[in-house]
Design a protein around this motif. Structure first.
Motif, PDB file in Angstrom:
ATOM      1  N   UNK A  15       0.842  -1.275  -0.062  1.00  0.00           N
ATOM      2  CA  UNK A  15      -0.122  -0.106   0.123  1.00  0.00           C
ATOM      3  C   UNK A  15       0.884   1.209  -0.018  1.00  0.00           C
ATOM      4  N   UNK A  67       6.009   4.532   4.742  1.00  0.00           N
ATOM      5  CA  UNK A  67       6.543   4.279   5.922  1.00  0.00           C
ATOM      6  C   UNK A  67       7.938   3.727   6.046  1.00  0.00           C
ATOM      7  N   UNK A  68       8.073   2.485   4.978  1.00  0.00           N
ATOM      8  CA  UNK A  68       9.383   1.870   5.012  1.00  0.00           C
ATOM      9  C   UNK A  68      10.284   2.821   4.234  1.00  0.00           C
ATOM     10  N   UNK A  69      10.178   3.703   3.574  1.00  0.00           N
ATOM     11  CA  UNK A  69      10.974   4.653   2.764  1.00  0.00           C
ATOM     12  C   UNK A  69      11.526   5.256   4.092  1.00  0.00           C
ATOM     13  N   UNK A 108      11.787   4.754   7.108  1.00  0.00           N
ATOM     14  CA  UNK A 108      12.359   4.040   8.179  1.00  0.00           C
ATOM     15  C   UNK A 108      13.768   3.982   7.870  1.00  0.00           C
ATOM     16  N   UNK A 109      14.165   3.626   6.318  1.00  0.00           N
ATOM     17  CA  UNK A 109      15.374   3.333   5.842  1.00  0.00           C
ATOM     18  C   UNK A 109      16.262   4.593   5.960  1.00  0.00           C
ATOM     19  N   UNK A 130       2.311   1.992   3.374  1.00  0.00           N
ATOM     20  CA  UNK A 130       3.429   1.094   3.812  1.00  0.00           C
ATOM     21  C   UNK A 130       4.757   1.554   3.069  1.00  0.00           C
ATOM     22  N   UNK A 131       4.531   1.740   1.851  1.00  0.00           N
ATOM     23  CA  UNK A 131       5.657   2.256   1.005  1.00  0.00           C
ATOM     24  C   UNK A 131       6.439   3.343   1.640  1.00  0.00           C
TER      25      UNK A 131
END
Lengths: 182, 81
Positions: B70, B76-78, B80-81, B73-74
């Protein structure tokens, strides 16, 4: 992330059948990859390397889940509620003829959706055992360790999982397509 | 004499480890005579085949192209990196 995100997500989703758990593991995988960048040797492709990390995360997830759910699942003496056999141990209503060409099924997205839907209707431990054995192709030893069950226990679990999955597919897909065809 | 209940259990077990000779022969003889159990075995093998092929799906999205992370989520992940 843009290149592999969706691939890893599909990979995790197929095994976990849970969107938010799959997204979490994809995130953890990228984080672990970032931390372990130096260990990526280039001996494998980037995709294989990432999938390798994700596989471990999935096994950890199953391990946690097997501890959380207490289950009388693999008790060999208990009968499943929907026992298809009569007192003599013969089929009550036997499996119906699925007909058609089974090789074509894999090209039908709708069939695969039903397959996954039926798999997610199993109890988590049954579904996880089936996933490890049949989707991942892991051997009994490995699965017993992850799910913390004995080998005999695992065989009972897999037997029940296959039986329920077969019945679910029969009622959701094969009986329906027969009705439509007639 | 093995019942259908026994044989379905053996069919599944035979997919996970090799059965002792006596059981294997008993199962095979039953399968020659019992249409329902023979059908059951074919269907379990089809289920195994489907699961294996699903497991072998590679990076090409193919039939599953619509199943993506989604947007949320995309992001959020970006982040966090």
């Amino acid at each position: 992330m843009d290149r592999y995100g969706d691939y890893l997500f599909r990979y995790a989703m197929l095994r976990l059948r849970d969107r938010s758990a799959a997204e979490d593991l994809v995130q953890e995988t990228f984080l672990a990859a970032l931390r372990g960048r130096s260990s990526f040797s280039g001996g494998s492709t980037e995709a294989t390397w990432l999938v390798g990390i994700l596989k471990h995360k999935i096994a950890d997830h199953f391990r946690r889940q097997s501890r959380e759910v207490s289950l009388p699942d693999g008790d060999p003496t208990s009968k499943p509620e929907d026992d298809p056999f009569n007192v003599a141990g013969r089929w009550g209503t036997g499996p119906t003829d699925w007909g058609g060409n089974p090789a074509d099924l894999f090209r039908q997205k709708e069939f695969l959706d039903h397959f996954m839907e039926c798999l997610s209707r199993l109890s988590p431990n049954h579904a996880n055992a089936f996933t490890l054995r049949e989707i991942e192709g892991a051997d009994s030893d490995e699965i017993c360790k992850i799910l913390n069950v004995s080998e005999t226990n695992l065989w009972v679990i897999l037997h029940r999982a296959r039986m329920s999955l077969r019945r679910c597919l029969e009622s959701r897909w094969f009986d329906r397509s027969r009705k439509e065809g007639s | 004499m093995l019942s259908c209940r026994d044989v379905t259990r053996l069919i599944s077990e035979s997919m996970d480890h090799s059965l002792p000779l006596g059981k294997r022969i008993g199962m095979r003889i039953h399968l020659l005579m019992c249409k329902f159990c023979a059908r059951y075995e074919r269907q379990l093998l089809l289920i195994r085949d489907t699961a294996r092929r699903l497991g072998a799906i590679g990076p090409e999205p193919g039939l599953f192209a619509r199943e993506t992370l989604s947007e949320e989520a995309r992001e959020r992940i970006k982040k966090s990196l």
